[in-house]
Structure formats: C-alpha cells, structure tokens
Design a protein around this motif. Structure first.
Motif, PDB file in Angstrom:
ATOM      1  N   THR A  33      32.574 -25.281 -26.415  1.00  0.00           N
ATOM      2  CA  THR A  33      33.567 -26.360 -26.066  1.00  0.00           C
ATOM      3  C   THR A  33      34.626 -26.487 -26.840  1.00  0.00           C
ATOM      4  OG1 THR A  33      31.690 -27.588 -25.030  1.00  0.00           O
ATOM      5  CG2 THR A  33      33.651 -28.936 -25.437  1.00  0.00           C
ATOM      6  N   ILE A  34      35.786 -26.171 -26.503  1.00  0.00           N
ATOM      7  CA  ILE A  34      37.167 -26.227 -27.413  1.00  0.00           C
ATOM      8  C   ILE A  34      37.877 -27.382 -26.862  1.00  0.00           C
ATOM      9  CG2 ILE A  34      38.973 -24.847 -28.120  1.00  0.00           C
ATOM     10  CD1 ILE A  34      37.292 -22.435 -27.350  1.00  0.00           C
ATOM     11  N   GLU A  35      38.286 -28.138 -27.748  1.00  0.00           N
ATOM     12  CA  GLU A  35      39.227 -29.445 -27.654  1.00  0.00           C
ATOM     13  C   GLU A  35      40.203 -29.223 -28.636  1.00  0.00           C
ATOM     14  OE1 GLU A  35      37.300 -32.994 -27.637  1.00  0.00           O
ATOM     15  OE2 GLU A  35      35.655 -32.240 -26.534  1.00  0.00           O
ATOM     16  N   GLY A  36      41.453 -29.146 -27.800  1.00  0.00           N
ATOM     17  CA  GLY A  36      42.872 -28.798 -28.646  1.00  0.00           C
ATOM     18  C   GLY A  36      43.505 -30.120 -28.726  1.00  0.00           C
ATOM     19  N   GLY A  37      44.650 -30.071 -29.297  1.00  0.00           N
ATOM     20  CA  GLY A  37      45.674 -31.016 -29.255  1.00  0.00           C
ATOM     21  C   GLY A  37      46.553 -30.882 -27.755  1.00  0.00           C
ATOM     22  N   ASP A  38      47.547 -30.402 -28.043  1.00  0.00           N
ATOM     23  CA  ASP A  38      48.381 -30.005 -26.865  1.00  0.00           C
ATOM     24  C   ASP A  38      47.745 -28.898 -26.018  1.00  0.00           C
ATOM     25  OD1 ASP A  38      50.639 -30.651 -25.174  1.00  0.00           O
ATOM     26  OD2 ASP A  38      51.635 -28.707 -25.998  1.00  0.00           O
ATOM     27  N   TYR A  39      46.952 -28.012 -26.642  1.00  0.00           N
ATOM     28  CA  TYR A  39      46.491 -26.923 -25.772  1.00  0.00           C
ATOM     29  C   TYR A  39      45.095 -26.578 -26.363  1.00  0.00           C
ATOM     30  CZ  TYR A  39      48.996 -25.066 -29.980  1.00  0.00           C
ATOM     31  OH  TYR A  39      49.524 -24.818 -31.165  1.00  0.00           O
ATOM     32  N   GLY A  40      44.223 -25.853 -25.733  1.00  0.00           N
ATOM     33  CA  GLY A  40      42.810 -25.733 -26.094  1.00  0.00           C
ATOM     34  C   GLY A  40      42.794 -24.309 -26.913  1.00  0.00           C
ATOM     35  N   ILE A  41      43.382 -23.270 -26.090  1.00  0.00           N
ATOM     36  CA  ILE A  41      43.723 -22.001 -26.602  1.00  0.00           C
ATOM     37  C   ILE A  41      45.058 -21.731 -26.273  1.00  0.00           C
ATOM     38  CG2 ILE A  41      43.172 -19.625 -26.247  1.00  0.00           C
ATOM     39  CD1 ILE A  41      40.525 -20.358 -25.301  1.00  0.00           C
ATOM     40  N   LYS A  42      45.879 -21.047 -27.367  1.00  0.00           N
ATOM     41  CA  LYS A  42      47.287 -20.654 -27.242  1.00  0.00           C
ATOM     42  C   LYS A  42      47.412 -19.445 -27.890  1.00  0.00           C
ATOM     43  CE  LYS A  42      51.890 -21.804 -28.674  1.00  0.00           C
ATOM     44  NZ  LYS A  42      52.708 -22.738 -29.391  1.00  0.00           N
ATOM     45  N   TYR A  43      48.090 -18.633 -26.900  1.00  0.00           N
ATOM     46  CA  TYR A  43      48.272 -16.867 -27.647  1.00  0.00           C
ATOM     47  C   TYR A  43      49.709 -16.493 -27.388  1.00  0.00           C
ATOM     48  CZ  TYR A  43      47.998 -11.943 -27.728  1.00  0.00           C
ATOM     49  OH  TYR A  43      48.345 -10.669 -28.068  1.00  0.00           O
ATOM     50  N   SER A  44      50.278 -16.054 -28.526  1.00  0.00           N
ATOM     51  CA  SER A  44      51.929 -15.794 -28.378  1.00  0.00           C
ATOM     52  C   SER A  44      51.949 -14.231 -28.539  1.00  0.00           C
ATOM     53  CB  SER A  44      52.557 -16.746 -29.411  1.00  0.00           C
ATOM     54  OG  SER A  44      52.085 -16.401 -30.637  1.00  0.00           O
ATOM     55  N   GLY A  45      51.038 -13.431 -28.369  1.00  0.00           N
ATOM     56  CA  GLY A  45      51.210 -12.131 -28.503  1.00  0.00           C
ATOM     57  C   GLY A  45      51.711 -11.348 -27.268  1.00  0.00           C
ATOM     58  N   ALA A  46      52.250 -10.143 -27.406  1.00  0.00           N
ATOM     59  CA  ALA A  46      52.670  -9.395 -26.295  1.00  0.00           C
ATOM     60  C   ALA A  46      51.723  -8.840 -25.533  1.00  0.00           C
ATOM     61  CB  ALA A  46      53.640  -8.536 -26.834  1.00  0.00           C
ATOM     62  N   GLU A  47      50.501  -8.469 -25.996  1.00  0.00           N
ATOM     63  CA  GLU A  47      49.602  -7.742 -25.218  1.00  0.00           C
ATOM     64  C   GLU A  47      48.839  -8.818 -24.263  1.00  0.00           C
ATOM     65  OE1 GLU A  47      49.111  -7.615 -28.832  1.00  0.00           O
ATOM     66  OE2 GLU A  47      50.736  -6.088 -28.611  1.00  0.00           O
ATOM     67  N   THR A  48      47.810  -8.301 -23.497  1.00  0.00           N
ATOM     68  CA  THR A  48      46.890  -9.137 -22.801  1.00  0.00           C
ATOM     69  C   THR A  48      45.742  -9.682 -23.371  1.00  0.00           C
ATOM     70  OG1 THR A  48      47.450  -8.056 -20.592  1.00  0.00           O
ATOM     71  CG2 THR A  48      45.311  -9.339 -20.625  1.00  0.00           C
ATOM     72  N   LEU A  49      45.325 -11.042 -23.703  1.00  0.00           N
ATOM     73  CA  LEU A  49      44.328 -11.565 -24.361  1.00  0.00           C
ATOM     74  C   LEU A  49      43.275 -11.689 -23.469  1.00  0.00           C
ATOM     75  CD1 LEU A  49      43.208 -13.078 -26.785  1.00  0.00           C
ATOM     76  CD2 LEU A  49      43.933 -15.237 -25.469  1.00  0.00           C
ATOM     77  N   ASN A  50      42.054 -10.806 -23.690  1.00  0.00           N
ATOM     78  CA  ASN A  50      40.859 -10.855 -23.089  1.00  0.00           C
ATOM     79  C   ASN A  50      39.995 -12.050 -23.467  1.00  0.00           C
ATOM     80  OD1 ASN A  50      41.423  -8.134 -21.791  1.00  0.00           O
ATOM     81  ND2 ASN A  50      41.263  -7.471 -23.681  1.00  0.00           N
ATOM     82  N   ILE A  51      39.744 -12.942 -22.623  1.00  0.00           N
ATOM     83  CA  ILE A  51      38.763 -13.856 -22.736  1.00  0.00           C
ATOM     84  C   ILE A  51      37.411 -13.538 -22.170  1.00  0.00           C
ATOM     85  CG2 ILE A  51      38.231 -16.407 -22.709  1.00  0.00           C
ATOM     86  CD1 ILE A  51      41.158 -16.860 -22.823  1.00  0.00           C
ATOM     87  N   VAL A  52      36.343 -13.446 -22.946  1.00  0.00           N
ATOM     88  CA  VAL A  52      34.970 -13.084 -22.278  1.00  0.00           C
ATOM     89  C   VAL A  52      33.950 -14.044 -22.872  1.00  0.00           C
ATOM     90  CG1 VAL A  52      33.050 -11.567 -22.628  1.00  0.00           C
ATOM     91  CG2 VAL A  52      35.289 -10.490 -22.747  1.00  0.00           C
ATOM     92  N   CYS A  53      33.662 -14.850 -21.692  1.00  0.00           N
ATOM     93  CA  CYS A  53      32.686 -16.143 -21.535  1.00  0.00           C
ATOM     94  C   CYS A  53      31.475 -15.869 -21.376  1.00  0.00           C
ATOM     95  CB  CYS A  53      33.352 -17.178 -20.727  1.00  0.00           C
ATOM     96  SG  CYS A  53      34.959 -17.381 -21.080  1.00  0.00           S
ATOM     97  N   ASP A  54      30.355 -16.157 -22.515  1.00  0.00           N
ATOM     98  CA  ASP A  54      28.981 -15.913 -22.067  1.00  0.00           C
ATOM     99  C   ASP A  54      28.326 -17.324 -22.437  1.00  0.00           C
ATOM    100  OD1 ASP A  54      28.910 -12.984 -22.432  1.00  0.00           O
ATOM    101  OD2 ASP A  54      28.971 -13.434 -24.844  1.00  0.00           O
ATOM    102  N   GLY A  55      27.593 -17.768 -21.320  1.00  0.00           N
ATOM    103  CA  GLY A  55      26.866 -19.005 -21.069  1.00  0.00           C
ATOM    104  C   GLY A  55      28.219 -19.883 -20.488  1.00  0.00           C
ATOM    105  N   ASP A  56      27.981 -21.277 -20.663  1.00  0.00           N
ATOM    106  CA  ASP A  56      28.864 -22.265 -19.943  1.00  0.00           C
ATOM    107  C   ASP A  56      29.890 -22.630 -21.130  1.00  0.00           C
ATOM    108  OD1 ASP A  56      27.611 -22.269 -17.447  1.00  0.00           O
ATOM    109  OD2 ASP A  56      26.175 -23.893 -18.213  1.00  0.00           O
ATOM    110  N   ASN A  57      31.116 -22.658 -20.960  1.00  0.00           N
ATOM    111  CA  ASN A  57      32.139 -22.825 -21.752  1.00  0.00           C
ATOM    112  C   ASN A  57      33.345 -23.636 -21.119  1.00  0.00           C
ATOM    113  OD1 ASN A  57      31.875 -20.578 -23.898  1.00  0.00           O
ATOM    114  ND2 ASN A  57      31.375 -19.637 -21.928  1.00  0.00           N
ATOM    115  N   THR A  58      33.723 -24.521 -21.993  1.00  0.00           N
ATOM    116  CA  THR A  58      35.049 -25.736 -21.587  1.00  0.00           C
ATOM    117  C   THR A  58      36.072 -25.519 -22.509  1.00  0.00           C
ATOM    118  OG1 THR A  58      33.135 -26.984 -20.719  1.00  0.00           O
ATOM    119  CG2 THR A  58      35.314 -27.855 -20.992  1.00  0.00           C
ATOM    120  N   VAL A  59      37.203 -25.558 -22.205  1.00  0.00           N
ATOM    121  CA  VAL A  59      38.500 -25.402 -23.143  1.00  0.00           C
ATOM    122  C   VAL A  59      39.329 -26.478 -22.506  1.00  0.00           C
ATOM    123  CG1 VAL A  59      40.427 -24.028 -23.827  1.00  0.00           C
ATOM    124  CG2 VAL A  59      38.315 -22.971 -23.331  1.00  0.00           C
TER     125      VAL A  59
END
Length: 189
Positions: A48-74
């Motif tokens: 469970t991820i709780e952020g301020g303005d965003y839970g996850i933020k990525y500013s790279g040029a490549e594709t960010l792969n997000i692999v989720c095991d179990g139940d996840n909340t962002v």
C-alpha cells in the motif's frame, strides 16, 4: 561512494542505489517494494503506497515496468501512478489499484508516453478523483491492453489515449460516474 538516483519516487521517497532493494517510508509504504535498475522494474508485493501529489512518479526516458505480486494499492492526491519524462511509459502486470483522491486534474494512471497493461492474471483498477474537471482513469499518448482485467473510471473519461487505444485481449470496463464524459476516447492525431 555516491548514491545513484533513478528518477523514481515512491510514497514520497526518492529511490536511490542505497534504498532500491527495500523502499520504505513509515506511514506511507507498507508491504514490500523494491526496484531493479538493471531491468527498470519496480516490484510491489502486497504493498500500500500513499504519496502526497502522486503515489509513484517516474521521470526517466525508458519504460518503467511495474510488477505486482498479491494485492497492491497506490494513491496520490493528483496521480496514482505518473510518468513524466519525455515519452516515458509504464508497463503494468499483476494486481493493483491506482487512484487519485483530489478533485481537479487527477488521473489513476498517467504517462507522457504509453500505458501498457498485460498478463492473463493481471487486474488493474484506475480511478480519478471526483468533483472537478479534467479527471481521467487512465491517460496517455497510447494505451495498449493485451490481457487481464482492466477497470478505469474517470469523471471526464475512463480511458483516454491522445493517439491510439489498442485492446487485443483481456476484459476492459471504462466508465464515467456522471452523465457527461466518455468511457473511452482516442484522438488518433
């Protein structure tokens, strides 16, 4: 020895070479979260991820792969998951709910490049905030869904693709909670 940054923030914590193997932030991240810079993969395990303005933020040029095991909340006020780099994209597999809680200009999942959702066992729920305008469940240049179950709700649009929206597998449900807006939209410019 200098820390290396990766242009990735999770639950308000900048991911670096010193914390990538175990990303933590008391009260903002629970479960297990790790990042592999060699494959550009963020792994969530019953997180469970709780952020301020965003839970996850990525500013790279490549594709960010997000692999989720179990139940996840962002969750974040404006963005659940957000890639901001020029053409940066996100690829999601596994089970995750990405939600924005604010009222104006919110997105569950937002990418300046592409959003790809794949995997037969994948279940993605993307929800915008309610009560304002410019709110989307999923928003990207291109949206590609090749498998799994996808549910996207946005006050203005459930799934919005500036260029192309491709659904070649899985089950997709897109909705708007009110009487205005569109469930899915692709400009095709």
């Amino acid at each position: 020895w200098a820390e290396t940054g990766y242009g990735l923030t999770v639950g308000g914590v900048e991911v670096t070479s010193s914390n990538a193997a175990n990303i933590t932030n008391e009260g903002k991240i629970s479960g297990t979260v790790s990042y592999n810079p060699e494959t550009n993969t963020l792994t969530l395990n019953n997180a469970t991820i709780e952020g301020g303005d965003y839970g996850i933020k990525y500013s790279g040029a490549e594709t960010l792969n997000i692999v989720c095991d179990g139940d996840n909340t962002v969750t974040g006020h404006s963005y659940g998951i957000w890639t901001t780099g020029a053409g940066s994209s996100v690829s999601v597999s596994g089970t995750v709910t990405a939600a924005a809680s604010g009222a104006n200009t919110t997105r569950g999942i937002c990418a300046s490049g592409d959003v790809t959702i794949h995997g037969d066992d994948t279940s993605v729920t993307a929800t915008s905030g309610i009560g304002g305008d410019n709110n989307y469940g999923i928003y990207a240049n291109n949206v590609n869904i090749t498998g799994g179950t996808v549910s996207a709700t946005g006050e203005l649009c459930g799934i919005y693709a500036y260029y192309n929206l491709a659904i070649s597998g899985g089950t997709v449900t897109a909705s708007v909670p009110g009487e205005s807006g569109q469930a899915m939209m692709a400009e095709g410019i």
